[in-house]
Design an enzyme around this catalytic site. Structure first.
Site, PDB file in Angstrom:
ATOM      1  N   GLU B  71       3.275  -8.235   2.286  1.00  0.00           N
ATOM      2  CA  GLU B  71       2.879  -8.254   0.974  1.00  0.00           C
ATOM      3  C   GLU B  71       4.055  -9.071   0.008  1.00  0.00           C
ATOM      4  O   GLU B  71       3.586  -9.314  -1.135  1.00  0.00           O
ATOM      5  CB  GLU B  71       3.392  -6.765   0.517  1.00  0.00           C
ATOM      6  N   HIS B 122      -4.008   5.036  -3.400  1.00  0.00           N
ATOM      7  CA  HIS B 122      -3.441   6.230  -2.643  1.00  0.00           C
ATOM      8  C   HIS B 122      -2.173   6.557  -3.478  1.00  0.00           C
ATOM      9  O   HIS B 122      -1.074   6.865  -2.828  1.00  0.00           O
ATOM     10  CB  HIS B 122      -3.012   5.693  -0.983  1.00  0.00           C
TER      11      HIS B 122
END
Lengths: 288, 331
Positions: B71, B122
């Site tokens: 990431e 999420h």
């Protein structure tokens, strides 16, 4: 691809060494004036910056945002004094602005910030990040089918950051042969010698195993630097990493190879000694 | 009861209210936006099907970039792409793209005012069975503190779809937070979404309740019960944009009600409640009750079970608002 018509003629090697020496003097003066800053890496990369901005890069100081320009990205942002000195000396902005480094209301921030100074291509100062940004730029060039190149410098201590290895895995995977990664292998970091703090060797083998084309050079030998840049342009299927062996603090004897000069600036006495030494050398430093 | 001007689904209080996950709306919105603007590039970190990018990957393979489970690099790549005029959408689970790479979001994206869209799925309690590690409850706080950043937490799938198109038109960094869970469709195709705009869903005079994310559904139910049981008229404001807040709409409401409650799937510190607390203390100091997760980590369970155990179900909201008003002797 059209190249810039305004680009100055390429200087011969002798003149390039004189430029490098001039850049070192500017760095010493800037750091003295600022009172703080990173000396060792700024002095150690003078030849590389010279080769980039006075020989290799397709850039135009009058048109810093030229669309098809080559991009240079500095990931180890703390050595920005040498970048500012180079950009100013190359004509991107007036020399007098150099004396505002790190001062209030100055364009010349302590670490590079995009949009502050013409020619600065990225924001850095948290290590590892500029390298990913540079790879993003290289990817965009490929997507747009543009032929300009991206050059990115990182430190060697910077390679401790995990993000660097994420990025090192990414670029060969995308076959980004349009990026040249220059590692300033000066063997020091803030806390000591790299091989004591967090050993990197065997660096060449590590990078080769990530599928980079790796060239090792003397980072003070301008002919070698230029030749490595040229060779990188001929590699077709993968990116090139240049491990440039440099001497931190190069050109000023009492600073050379001393990690304590990583993050400090000279006082007026030290600066005087440094400048005397640089001026005596007249650009002819240690290539024999 | 519902404000007719907003054109919400009129069946939301019926037992067969339609459910859809916001992440599905995200996947559809990305296709909508990509069809309009060819500069939109999507970067994935090995959770691309999970955040419903399968359609995009199939339709625009040349505009999708696998970054692997990395990431930090992904955010830097996105920043670099944006400098050449691309509009990168970085899409993965909110827990990974706001925590693992906060430094990259701060420096490579926000400090450069890079045109990067950070899309976190999420969010809140919606990844409930995965447990505490997987439940992002701090991300509104950590994103909204960053200069140049816009922060949005959509309330349902339809709104998420619209928000994707809207953020693609906004120049600058955006954090779009949305849910994995199947939650009620509250808005319709006709409901407008505008960055920085809050909407009064239910008009009232006794208390202003401000909410973001799908938990607004529990808030609406609570408002309905408060009216039926106690004749308390709560004004419910949907504020999907947490930064910048729609100060006009919020201050107008609190001028009337004189007390405020916030409801969110986030820690009570630093999120929507924190933002409202700051606004009120600056512009109109008034009693405020923040409903959210009370400075704790959660655990595995079902989405509904977590909401219930940690005090975010409609009946909890109803009780807390009732007690809040009672303590102030407003009722």
């Amino acid at each position: 691809m059209p190249t810039s018509q305004k680009k100055e003629p390429v200087l011969d090697t002798e003149k390039l060494y004189q430029v490098a020496n001039k850049l070192r003097q500017l760095v010493v003066d800037m750091l003295l004036e600022a009172g703080t800053g990173h000396t060792a890496g700024s002095l150690g990369t003078a030849e590389i910056f010279t080769a980039l901005y006075f020989h290799t890069l397709n850039i135009d100081p009058q048109n810093p945002n030229m669309k098809n320009r080559d991009r240079f990205v500095l990931s180890n942002g703390h050595i920005v004094p040498i970048w500012y000195a180079t950009l100013s000396h190359r004509g991107f902005f007036p020399e007098k602005e150099l004396w505002t480094l790190r001062k209030i209301n100055s364009k010349l921030q302590g670490h590079p910030v995009l949009g502050t100074v013409p020619g600065i291509e990225n924001t850095s100062g948290s290590l590892g990040q500029g390298f990913s940004q540079a790879i993003g730029m290289a990817l965009a060039a490929k997507m747009d089918k543009q032929n300009y190149r991206i050059y990115c410098m990182t430190g060697d201590g910077e390679l401790d950051e995990g993000q660097v290895w994420e990025a090192a895995m990414f670029a060969p995977n995308k076959k980004l042969n349009n990026i040249t990664w220059i590692i300033d292998r000066n063997n020091i970091q803030s806390d000591g010698n790299t091989e004591d703090v967090m050993p990197l060797e065997n660096l060449k083998e590590k990078l080769e195993s990530f599928n980079w084309f790796v060239i090792e050079i003397d980072g003070h030998n301008i002919a070698e630097i230029i030749s490595a840049f040229n060779m990188a342009k001929t590699i077709t299927q993968r990116p090139t990493a240049i491990i440039a062996h440099t001497i931190p603090g190069k050109g000023v004897k009492f600073m050379e190879n001393d990690f304590r000069w990583h993050g400090i600036a000279p006082n007026s006495k030290e600066a005087k000694t440094a400048l005397e030494e640089l001026k005596t050398l007249k650009g002819k430093i240690l290539y024999d | 009861m519902l404000n007719q001007k907003i054109k919400l689904d009129q069946d939301i209080f019926s037992s067969d209210v339609k459910l859809k996950a916001s992440r599905d709306g995200f996947g559809e919105g990305v296709l909508d936006a990509a069809a309009i603007n060819k500069n939109i590039i999507v970067l994935g970190a090995d959770l691309s099907y999970s955040v419903r990018l399968g359609g995009f990957m199939e339709k625009y393979p040349e505009r999708f970039i696998h970054c692997g489970i990395a990431e930090q690099n992904m955010m830097g790549i996105a920043a670099g792409l944006s400098m050449s005029g691309k509009i990168p959408f970085v899409a993965t689970h909110a827990i990974f793209t706001t925590t693992r790479n906060w430094d990259q979001i701060r420096l490579s994206v926000c400090l450069q005012n890079a045109n990067v869209k950070i899309c976190g799925s999420h969010a809140g309690l919606s990844n409930a069975p995965d447990g505490a590690n997987a439940l992002p409850l701090e991300d509104i706080a950590t994103m909204r503190v960053l200069p140049n950043m816009v922060v949005i937490n959509t309330i349902d799938s339809n709104q998420t779809q619209k928000a994707v198109v809207e953020i693609s038109k906004h120049k600058g960094p955006v954090y779009l937070r949305f849910s994995k869970a199947e939650t009620p469709l509250i808005t319709t195709r006709e409901t407008l979404f505008k960055i920085g705009k809050a909407d009064v869903f239910i008009e009232g005079k006794d208390v202003t309740i401000i909410s973001c994310g799908p938990i607004i559904y529990e808030t609406l139910l609570a408002a309905k019960h408060l009216k039926a049981k106690y004749k308390i008229e709560a004004e419910v404001i949907s504020s999907p944009t947490i930064k910048p807040l729609d100060e006009v709409t919020i201050l107008q409401s609190v001028k009337k009600t004189k007390c405020v409650v916030t409801v969110e799937e986030h820690q009570i510190n630093g999120g929507l409640g924190g933002a409202i607390a700051e606004l009120l203390s600056d512009k109109n100091p008034l009693p405020l009750l923040r409903i959210g997760i009370n400075d704790t980590f959660l655990e595995s369970g079902k989405y509904e079970e977590l909401k219930d155990k940690y005090g975010l179900s409609a009946h909890h909201i109803e009780d807390k608002v009732y007690k809040f008003l009672k303590n102030m002797e407003k009722i």
